[in-house]
Scaffold this motif. Structure first.
Motif, PDB file in Angstrom:
ATOM      1  N   ASP A 159     -18.982 -16.130   2.508  1.00 31.33           N
ATOM      2  CA  ASP A 159     -19.240 -14.776   3.385  1.00 31.33           C
ATOM      3  C   ASP A 159     -20.904 -14.980   3.516  1.00 31.33           C
ATOM      4  O   ASP A 159     -21.627 -14.073   4.029  1.00 31.33           O
ATOM      5  CB  ASP A 159     -18.875 -13.772   2.608  1.00 31.33           C
ATOM      6  N   GLY A 160     -21.486 -16.127   3.554  1.00 32.41           N
ATOM      7  CA  GLY A 160     -22.941 -16.289   3.934  1.00 32.41           C
ATOM      8  C   GLY A 160     -23.820 -16.611   2.412  1.00 32.41           C
ATOM      9  O   GLY A 160     -23.319 -16.489   1.363  1.00 32.41           O
ATOM     10  N   PRO A 161     -24.943 -16.776   2.632  1.00 35.74           N
ATOM     11  CA  PRO A 161     -26.014 -17.192   1.743  1.00 35.74           C
ATOM     12  C   PRO A 161     -26.235 -16.169   0.905  1.00 35.74           C
ATOM     13  O   PRO A 161     -26.645 -14.964   1.100  1.00 35.74           O
ATOM     14  CB  PRO A 161     -26.990 -18.075   2.165  1.00 35.74           C
ATOM     15  N   LEU A 187     -12.506 -14.845  -6.754  1.00 36.52           N
ATOM     16  CA  LEU A 187     -12.690 -13.277  -6.768  1.00 36.52           C
ATOM     17  C   LEU A 187     -11.678 -12.535  -5.911  1.00 36.52           C
ATOM     18  O   LEU A 187     -12.117 -11.345  -5.632  1.00 36.52           O
ATOM     19  CB  LEU A 187     -14.264 -13.318  -6.296  1.00 36.52           C
ATOM     20  N   ASP A 188     -10.746 -13.267  -5.440  1.00 37.76           N
ATOM     21  CA  ASP A 188      -9.861 -12.805  -4.432  1.00 37.76           C
ATOM     22  C   ASP A 188      -8.852 -11.661  -5.033  1.00 37.76           C
ATOM     23  O   ASP A 188      -8.554 -11.902  -6.214  1.00 37.76           O
ATOM     24  CB  ASP A 188      -8.929 -13.856  -3.804  1.00 37.76           C
ATOM     25  N   ASP A 189      -8.381 -10.849  -4.153  1.00 36.12           N
ATOM     26  CA  ASP A 189      -7.368  -9.722  -4.621  1.00 36.12           C
ATOM     27  C   ASP A 189      -7.431  -8.968  -5.831  1.00 36.12           C
ATOM     28  O   ASP A 189      -6.777  -8.743  -6.881  1.00 36.12           O
ATOM     29  CB  ASP A 189      -5.974 -10.742  -4.839  1.00 36.12           C
ATOM     30  N   ARG A 212     -18.649  -8.846  -1.337  1.00 36.70           N
ATOM     31  CA  ARG A 212     -16.940  -8.972  -0.800  1.00 36.70           C
ATOM     32  C   ARG A 212     -16.086  -7.662  -0.962  1.00 36.70           C
ATOM     33  O   ARG A 212     -15.560  -7.571  -0.025  1.00 36.70           O
ATOM     34  CB  ARG A 212     -16.596  -9.788  -2.177  1.00 36.70           C
ATOM     35  N   TYR A 213     -16.612  -6.928  -1.653  1.00 36.16           N
ATOM     36  CA  TYR A 213     -15.952  -5.603  -1.924  1.00 36.16           C
ATOM     37  C   TYR A 213     -16.823  -4.370  -1.529  1.00 36.16           C
ATOM     38  O   TYR A 213     -16.958  -3.794  -2.449  1.00 36.16           O
ATOM     39  CB  TYR A 213     -15.046  -5.190  -3.176  1.00 36.16           C
ATOM     40  N   GLN A 217     -17.135   0.672  -5.974  1.00 34.14           N
ATOM     41  CA  GLN A 217     -18.270   1.038  -6.903  1.00 34.14           C
ATOM     42  C   GLN A 217     -18.354  -0.268  -7.762  1.00 34.14           C
ATOM     43  O   GLN A 217     -17.590  -0.772  -8.501  1.00 34.14           O
ATOM     44  CB  GLN A 217     -18.228   2.224  -7.572  1.00 34.14           C
ATOM     45  N   VAL A 218     -19.791  -0.791  -7.653  1.00 34.82           N
ATOM     46  CA  VAL A 218     -19.719  -2.019  -8.794  1.00 34.82           C
ATOM     47  C   VAL A 218     -20.955  -1.451  -9.865  1.00 34.82           C
ATOM     48  O   VAL A 218     -21.976  -1.028  -9.571  1.00 34.82           O
ATOM     49  CB  VAL A 218     -20.471  -3.241  -7.961  1.00 34.82           C
TER      50      VAL A 218
END
Length: 332
Positions: A159-161, A187-189, A212-213, A217-218
């Protein structure tokens, strides 16, 4: 008591006034030096010290503004971190004494050579497989700018650098380690909600997860103050926002998590420790929602699946490559 502390106590007559103990172990040493204060960048050790010697230990990446007659650095594992810490201390110790203590197997003799930049260094003691060195700081360096010491590299993700900044002493300083690279491919799903990057290091995983998400909240958690600072630099370099906290293991993490992801550490100094990861596996369920998930990368020789299945649920191997495995388990 830590053998390095025992060496200091053999020379206790040298430490009779206000003293700074940098990187000190969580033992009884502060109790032997009533005018001493500690500086720690390990959240677990700081917590233990603060509980026993309230108000006498500072946590962070820089020493507290305190006037002392002498300072002692307990040798860390990283050469780059040793250089930063020695300069940070020597910058404040002009005309006063700076001591370096460490284990022989940790490279104390090599590290002691760095003292020559400040004055005439001499070895004072050698015992308990450790050495104690001393220098009177005649040549004070400029106070080091920690952020200027960050190493930057770029990861070409799908998704980019992604820009990554790591500070001295942080795991895999200046490069992406093999385990994290493998985990980034899986890291999918992930379930929506609140995601934890446990043992965030320079923030590679947490930053990638937030991008990615974006609606999740991270939270990023690490025991090391330099890792926490690195993760914040990495987030800022990518215009991302996440919560970055310091704490001693999974007990410091929030509850109600939808997912916990980790490339868990198993080294502390020159020693190997699996306790933090094993404690994570035992306690993860308490921090996850009823449908929460644990996903981690580990050396393939580590027997984690039985522990995961005992405390969380059925363990699936998502990948097995280059000596590492990706494990996934959902809460039963």
């Amino acid at each position: 008591m830590d053998p390095r502390s025992e060496v200091l106590l053999r020379q206790a007559n040298l430490f009779t006034g206000p003293l700074l103990l940098a990187g000190l172990p969580a033992d009884d040493l502060l109790g032997h030096f009533p005018e001493a204060h500690g500086w720690s960048w390990h959240a677990g050790e700081h917590s233990l010290l603060d509980t026993r010697f309230s108000g006498r230990c500072h946590f962070g990446t820089e020493p507290a503004a305190r006037d002392v007659q002498a300072a002692v650095l307990f040798l860390p594992k990283s050469r780059e971190l040793t250089e930063y810490l020695l300069n940070a201390l020597a910058a404040r110790m002009g005309g006063r004494e700076l001591f370096l203590v460490g284990e022989k197997r940790a490279g104390i003799e090599r590290a002691a050579k760095q003292l020559a930049a400040f004055g005439q260094a001499r070895k004072l003691d050698s015992a308990r497989h450790c050495q104690l060195w001393q220098v009177r700081v005649e040549h004070s360096p400029a106070t080091p700018d920690l952020h200027s010491l960050a190493q930057r590299y770029e990861l070409p993700l799908a998704d980019g650098p992604l820009q990554v900044l790591s500070l001295p002493g942080v795991f895999s300083h200046g490069r992406l380690d093999v385990g994290s690279a493998l985990l980034l491919e899986h890291l999918d799903d992930l379930p929506n909600g609140h995601i934890l990057d446990f043992g965030c290091g320079a923030g590679v995983l947490g930053a990638a997860l937030k991008r990615r998400y974006p609606d999740s909240q991270v939270t990023m958690l690490d025991v090391d103050a330099f890792a926490v600072a690195s993760s914040r630099l990495t987030l800022a370099a990518n215009a991302l926002q996440a919560d970055v906290i310091s704490g001693d293991g999974i007990d410091a993490a929030p509850t109600g998590l939808s997912a916990i992801l980790s490339n868990p550490p198993f080294h502390q100094g020159v020693h190997t420790h699996y306790q933090a990861t094993e404690h994570l596996l035992r306690q993860a369920a308490k921090h996850l929602t009823s449908t929460g998930e644990l996903r981690l990368v580990a050396n393939s020789f580590l027997k984690y699946p039985p522990l995961i299945e005992q405390h969380l649920g059925s363990c699936q191997t998502l990948a097995d490559a280059k000596g590492f495995r990706i494990y996934r388990a959902c809460k039963d």
